[in-house]
Scaffold this active site. Sequence first.
Site, PDB file in Angstrom:
ATOM      1  N   TYR A  96       0.840  -1.193   0.000  1.00  0.00           N
ATOM      2  CA  TYR A  96       0.000   0.000   0.000  1.00  0.00           C
ATOM      3  C   TYR A  96       0.878   1.247   0.000  1.00  0.00           C
ATOM      4  CZ  TYR A  96      -3.247   3.543   1.823  1.00  0.00           C
ATOM      5  OH  TYR A  96      -3.990   4.678   2.008  1.00  0.00           O
ATOM      6  N   CYS A  97       0.599   2.184  -0.922  1.00  0.00           N
ATOM      7  CA  CYS A  97       1.274   3.475  -0.985  1.00  0.00           C
ATOM      8  C   CYS A  97       2.785   3.260  -1.122  1.00  0.00           C
ATOM      9  CB  CYS A  97       0.906   4.304   0.241  1.00  0.00           C
ATOM     10  SG  CYS A  97       1.501   6.013   0.215  1.00  0.00           S
ATOM     11  N   LEU A  98       3.600   3.851  -0.248  1.00  0.00           N
ATOM     12  CA  LEU A  98       5.041   3.665  -0.322  1.00  0.00           C
ATOM     13  C   LEU A  98       5.418   2.199  -0.163  1.00  0.00           C
ATOM     14  CD1 LEU A  98       6.474   6.642   1.781  1.00  0.00           C
ATOM     15  CD2 LEU A  98       6.197   6.475  -0.678  1.00  0.00           C
ATOM     16  N   GLY A 109       3.831  -0.222  -1.438  1.00  0.00           N
ATOM     17  CA  GLY A 109       3.686  -0.804  -2.762  1.00  0.00           C
ATOM     18  C   GLY A 109       4.864  -0.461  -3.661  1.00  0.00           C
TER      19      GLY A 109
END
Length: 563
Positions: A294-296, A298
């Site tokens: 998720y987000c960073l 990812g």
Amino acid sequence: MTGGLSPATMMLAATDWAIHLATAPGKQMQLAAKAMGKSMRLFDYALRASHELGGPTGTAEPACPVVAPLAQDHRFDAPEWHQAPYNVMTQAFLLNQQWWQAATTGIGGVSRHHEDMVSFAARQILDVMAPTNFIATNPVLQKRIAETGGKCLADGLGFFLDDLRRELTGAAPAGTERFVVGENIATAKGTVVYRNRLIELIQYAPRTETVRPEPVLIVPAWIMKYYILDLSATNSLVNWLTGQGYTVFMISWHNPSGEDRELTLDDYRRMGPMAALDAVEAITGAEKIHAAGYCLGGTLLSITAAAMAGEGDTRLASVTLLAAQTEFSEPGELGLFIDESQLHVLENMMWSRGYLESGQMGGAFQILRSNDLIWSHVLETYLMGERAPINDLMAWNADGTRMPFAMHSEYLRALFLHDDLAEGRFRVDGRVISLEALRAPMFVVGTERDHVAPWHSVYKIHLLSSAEVTFVLTSGGHNAGIVSEPGHPRRHFRIATRAEDAPPIAAEEWVERATPMGGSWWTQWGAWLDARSGEPVPPPMIGNAARGYPPLCPAPGRYVLEK
């Protein structure tokens, strides 16, 4: 004094804009004509509005607006704003807003970055001067003051003083005390089964009699606490996954201090997802593992997966990226805060302490949505005297983490500023890696109103990898679009799959082709994982002491509680 913004960049941007505008007579004439035209339209509207105000009751037709607010601007929705004289104030503000948009864009010779900065700054100044922010020009606020006999202003002052005290003392925002990690948020039953300097790995207890043989490892962003994916019991992605028959592991990141200043992005890769994959494999005995970031998290997972693919490591059954960028040439308005001058300021701020405070990054996110996150809060809380109740997502948002100097500087320079990963310059262990090496199927989610990872940027994974990509564009923003549990009202999404080695299509064309659906994208992800998983088997044990991964403590563990 500047809130982390580089004075040099701001002055350069303003100078670049002013000099080129001063030497562009054609643009000046165009702006003068626009100003005259808008003034005449406003004058005509004011005359019609005055007729409405002065005519006999029920005989005057409402004045037809000259310009409508932007779709996402709800400041003038109340019916009081459509009555004279406030409708004239609204139209004056909106026309002025349009003129400044024209004045700060489309000027030859101005760099795109400086143009974006000046346009953004103009919007911020206009938002400060909006008629909604002042008692004399806000009819809704005037009505509230009359109804409460002025008590709303007294209550608002009390809220302001309380918030100021909390800000000065470093206390949590009001209302967050109702949400306690491990008690009513982050409550999924699990056990910490591995810990190193940087992570704790949580293994969650099974909720079904059998589980899929491929466990799911989740890599959250280290900029915030992991439990956005395990908020309340009803909107916990962890609970939902375990309920679908998956063994779930979650990384919980350590909150860095000055002692961690030299931790690099590669340290995060090695001690984060790589260490977690080794632990998951040893505990479960699984040959294949579904990984989600998720987000960073990812972005880091994509780097990890590319490096693994280049080394012939085939343990990943699939890769899921949730609102995660792998290509940074179009980062959205967050890119306004990233250039060489800005990084110089940030690096010097981080150098003295060894880390970047979460509040500094959070402040940048708030500025990007100043109407929603700053001025609406000022109006509702300090002027209307109404403190909105805080929910679990808001409590999580207030629970930030720090970022070590070396890692954050490398992330901003190598990925965000220079786009090394997408352009074939990013190295792991001295070797250039490429997302083209990825062959595991990918499930990628972008959100429609994402101001952190714009979905057009997330979509560019299609250009970087020839793997099979199932892309989802879901309603909501960076956080609420991901925390989108089944049964959540008014959710919708689009979904389409590009086959392995098939040519990519433009994002706008994808929108036209993708299948629109109502409800939560979680169910589609669950079906996608099922199709790439084996037949159910008995669940694995919690931890595996014989292989060096004994149970250490109950979830949520120690790192998530670090302040």
